[in-house]
Design an enzyme around this catalytic site. Sequence first.
Site, short mmCIF file in Angstrom:
data_model
loop_
_atom_site.label_atom_id
_atom_site.label_comp_id
_atom_site.label_asym_id
_atom_site.label_seq_id
_atom_site.Cartn_x
_atom_site.Cartn_y
_atom_site.Cartn_z
N HIS A 175 13.21 18.81 -3.09
CA HIS A 175 13.62 16.96 -2.58
C HIS A 175 15.09 17.29 -2.52
O HIS A 175 15.70 15.76 -2.36
CB HIS A 175 12.88 16.37 -3.28
N ARG B 173 10.32 -21.64 11.99
CA ARG B 173 10.20 -20.52 12.03
C ARG B 173 8.51 -21.01 11.50
O ARG B 173 8.61 -20.92 10.42
CB ARG B 173 10.73 -19.71 11.66
N ARG C 167 10.40 11.30 0.26
CA ARG C 167 9.91 10.63 1.41
C ARG C 167 10.66 11.14 2.85
O ARG C 167 10.03 10.52 4.20
CB ARG C 167 8.96 9.74 1.50
N PRO D 159 13.82 1.33 -3.20
CA PRO D 159 14.99 -0.09 -3.68
C PRO D 159 14.46 -0.85 -2.89
O PRO D 159 15.17 -0.39 -1.82
CB PRO D 159 15.59 1.21 -4.59
N GLU D 160 14.99 -1.82 -4.04
CA GLU D 160 15.27 -3.65 -3.44
C GLU D 160 16.98 -3.78 -3.75
O GLU D 160 17.08 -3.02 -4.22
CB GLU D 160 14.36 -4.75 -3.52
#
Length: 284
Positions: A93, A151, A112, A2-3
């Site tokens: 899980h 950059r 995961r 998730p972000e």
Amino acid sequence: MPELPEVENTARDLKPLLVGRHVQAVQILWPRLVHGKAPEAFAVELTGRQIVNTDRRGKFLLFPLDNRRIWIVHLRMTGQLHLVPTQTEIDRHVHALLELDNGQQLRYRDARKFGRFYLVDEAEELLAKLGPEPLSAAFTPLELFSRLQGRRPAIKTLLLDQRVLAGLGNIYADEALFAAGIDPRRPASTLTQADCNRLHMAIRQTLATAIREGGSSLGGSALTNYRRPIGVQGRFQQRHQVYRRTGQPCPRCGAPIERITLAQRSTHFCPTCQRYEPLGVGSS
Ligand SMILES: [Zn+2]
């Protein structure tokens, strides 16, 4: 995943459910979940504490405690926090259980197993290197421009760098670059102030809309898919313009969306709307 929008929704959903609750018992079923200390020590230190707030910084979830320490969670790829009645069956899980004083359990699931728990005295111990919050007043178009100065990496690569800007991941970097009409491969140093003005607005609008829509729920199975703590999925995936739309028509110009690999991450963009021609090339 998730972000920022998914973590923000997790913090918001948990606030009315967790604030004021005392932790009565802690079980860590996957020892490596706890960073920097023995899981037994983590369990002892968290037991008896009251959760006084839920918050977010970048992709980190923050749970300040009544002894002024902070429990911090990073969900990484597939971490999820859910509140369930204590008697609910525990599937394989589930890697941590926090027994609360109202007969509910806060459960951490992670197919995961990349997620991590931290218990720190000061959030800065962990978060000091993070770049600005994209939705904060401190993040201005000029701030973005100055962070990209000199950059050489591709702009997409720098948007994923949490030290440049906190909270963006693969989905929202691709979506924001499309909204701003900027080629993800373009060296960051070539972005002008005008480009940064557009990108700044695109990042803010993309994130704000995604937060409002409950984040994005994508992924193979119900196991790895993002779900909010209240059990529902996000809806923003229905509004993705380029992310995982390879070969489908660009919503703006109709050209097929392309997928490339950039810094080992899949990257989706419109080759027409996000065309970059360095000065002196392709112009006359
Ligand atoms: Zn297009």
